[in-house]
Enzyme design. Structure first.
Site, PDB file in Angstrom:
ATOM      1  N   HIS A  68       0.797  -1.215   0.024  1.00  0.00           N
ATOM      2  CA  HIS A  68       0.100  -0.109  -0.135  1.00  0.00           C
ATOM      3  C   HIS A  68       0.850   1.161   0.068  1.00  0.00           C
ATOM      4  O   HIS A  68       0.215   2.475   0.044  1.00  0.00           O
ATOM      5  CB  HIS A  68      -0.757   0.003   1.237  1.00  0.00           C
ATOM      6  CG  HIS A  68      -0.210   0.448   2.527  1.00  0.00           C
ATOM      7  ND1 HIS A  68       0.560  -0.532   3.290  1.00  0.00           N
ATOM      8  CD2 HIS A  68      -0.328   1.430   3.167  1.00  0.00           C
ATOM      9  CE1 HIS A  68       1.182   0.181   4.194  1.00  0.00           C
ATOM     10  NE2 HIS A  68       0.428   1.519   4.286  1.00  0.00           N
ATOM     11  N   HIS A  83       1.780   6.938  -0.948  1.00  0.00           N
ATOM     12  CA  HIS A  83       0.809   6.233  -0.075  1.00  0.00           C
ATOM     13  C   HIS A  83      -0.419   5.970  -0.986  1.00  0.00           C
ATOM     14  O   HIS A  83      -1.263   6.842  -1.143  1.00  0.00           O
ATOM     15  CB  HIS A  83       0.612   6.868   1.092  1.00  0.00           C
ATOM     16  CG  HIS A  83      -0.164   5.861   2.126  1.00  0.00           C
ATOM     17  ND1 HIS A  83      -1.404   5.532   2.185  1.00  0.00           N
ATOM     18  CD2 HIS A  83       0.295   5.545   3.403  1.00  0.00           C
ATOM     19  CE1 HIS A  83      -1.666   4.959   3.411  1.00  0.00           C
ATOM     20  NE2 HIS A  83      -0.495   4.584   3.946  1.00  0.00           N
TER      21      HIS A  83
END
Length: 161
Positions: A68, A83
């Protein structure tokens, strides 16, 4: 030489968009860790694509096991965090495929992560993708090029030392 560089304005160190989509100010990110610039200044992209690419030539500092997020040490000195989405660590890697590992040297535009944007959104997660400069204080200027559609690799941040 550094004195003359500052005197003449120097050139910007360029960072490209990590994903296709609509670039916005990082201040538009609802998570205060990003939106309040706690981790650093930067941009965010509302993704239209499913591929995260390196914004510049860099070494992968940390590729999160869950896929992620990734942190990069750019060849130009910037410490970058990308992110994918907000709170997506809770997916524990579901919908993410990693294409680089910690320690790899990557070129600008090289594929780092693929993600299923639609599936992540269907699970209720915001897919906005912040890209922040964690060592923002190193730069005298951080210029962002936002409020527009961007292709992955297109200039979205310019740094001046």
């Amino acid at each position: 030489m550094g004195f003359f560089k500052k005197l003449l304005g120097g050139s910007e160190l360029e960072l490209g968009a990590p994903v296709d989509g609509y670039a916005v100010s990082v201040k538009e990110v609802s998570d205060p860790t990003f939106g309040d610039e706690i981790l650093g200044k930067g941009i965010a992209v509302r993704p239209a694509g499913n591929k995260i690419v390196s914004p510049c030539d860099a070494t992968v500092d940390l590729m999160f096991d869950t896929g992620h997020a990734v942190s990069l040490n750019a060849d130009n000195g910037a410490e970058i965090l990308i992110h994918v989405g907000l709170e997506t660590v809770k997916l524990d890697g579901k919908y993410f495929t990693v294409h680089a590992k910690s320690g790899d040297h990557v070129a600008k535009g090289q594929l780092l992560i693929e993600f299923d944007r639609d599936a992540i959104a269907q699970e209720g997660y915001d897919t906005i993708t912040p890209m922040v400069i964690c060592n923002s204080d190193k730069y005298s200027e951080i210029n962002v090029y936002v409020n527009k559609e961007v292709n992955a690799g297109e200039k979205v941040i310019g740094l001046k030392e």
